[in-house]
Design a protein around this motif. Structure first.
Motif, mmCIF file in Angstrom:
data_model
loop_
_atom_site.group_PDB
_atom_site.id
_atom_site.type_symbol
_atom_site.label_atom_id
_atom_site.label_comp_id
_atom_site.label_asym_id
_atom_site.label_seq_id
_atom_site.Cartn_x
_atom_site.Cartn_y
_atom_site.Cartn_z
ATOM 1 N N HIS A 1 0.823 -1.215 0.000
ATOM 2 C CA HIS A 1 0.000 0.000 0.000
ATOM 3 C C HIS A 1 0.856 1.264 0.000
ATOM 4 O O HIS A 1 0.749 2.085 -0.904
ATOM 5 N N GLY B 1 4.636 0.199 4.366
ATOM 6 C CA GLY B 1 4.665 -0.045 5.819
ATOM 7 C C GLY B 1 5.505 -1.268 6.173
ATOM 8 O O GLY B 1 5.671 -2.180 5.364
ATOM 9 N N LYS C 1 -3.493 -0.846 8.486
ATOM 10 C CA LYS C 1 -4.269 -2.072 8.794
ATOM 11 C C LYS C 1 -4.709 -2.876 7.574
ATOM 12 O O LYS C 1 -5.697 -3.606 7.648
HETATM 13 FE FE1 FES Z 1 -0.781 1.385 4.357
HETATM 14 FE FE2 FES Z 1 0.475 -0.886 4.866
HETATM 15 S S1 FES Z 1 1.336 1.004 4.313
HETATM 16 S S2 FES Z 1 -1.601 -0.470 5.029
#
Ligand code: FES
Length: 157
Positions: free
Chosen positions: A59, A62, A84
């Motif tokens: 995403h 992370g 999340k």
């Molecule tokens: Fe956004 Fe993992 S960076 S959910």
């Protein structure tokens, strides 16, 4: 092939298995991180099975090694600590919940966005864990954070 081009296209490289640690250690900790051919990966040991994937979430990059593992729709997932998002350990699919707009009273259903996180192969030999990078010939969203300008670990060459 231009080495920079090969770095952007993991499916075009030949990767050998790389020893990342001892089986006894990951069985204690449940997870470990490693750099395999200059690609950061996280390896999980969950319910007797090993899973390896790109360490940075598809995403926004992370740190998946800091996430919790939970079951969704009966599938073990790593939950990214940043926003999340849920990613299946076995396949790298992004899961989300959907509600039928024509029937708002219906229970939300878990659905798949398809494979978003690149999964790598884990093998065990004589008490050691080996990771072989995926050569699957498709672009995976997590490739963006594992290569090029977002790659944190720099090549030693
Ligand atoms: Fe956004 Fe993992 S960076 S959910």
């Amino acid at each position: 092939m231009d080495p920079a081009e090969a770095e952007q296209n993991p499916e075009e490289k030949e990767y050998s298995a790389v020893c990342v640690g001892k089986e006894a250690d990951i069985k204690k900790s449940g997870r470990m991180t490693a750099v395999v051919h200059d690609r950061e990966v996280v390896i999980f040991y969950h319910r007797g099975e090993y899973h390896a994937m790109d360490i940075r979430c598809y995403h926004s990059g992370g740190p998946l090694h800091l996430g919790e593992i939970e079951d969704f729709d009966g599938r073990p997932c790593i939950v990214c600590p940043w926003h999340k998002f849920k990613i299946t350990l076995a396949t790298g699919e992004g899961l989300y919940q959907s509600v039928n707009p024509r029937d708002p009273s219906s229970k939300p259903k878990w659905c798949s966005k398809g494979i978003k996180q690149r999964i790598h192969t884990v093998t065990v030999e004589k008490g050691h864990i080996y990771v072989t990078l995926s050569k699957e010939p498709f672009k995976c969203d997590s490739d963006f954070y594992a290569t090029g300008q977002y790659k944190v670990i720099q090549s030693s060459s």
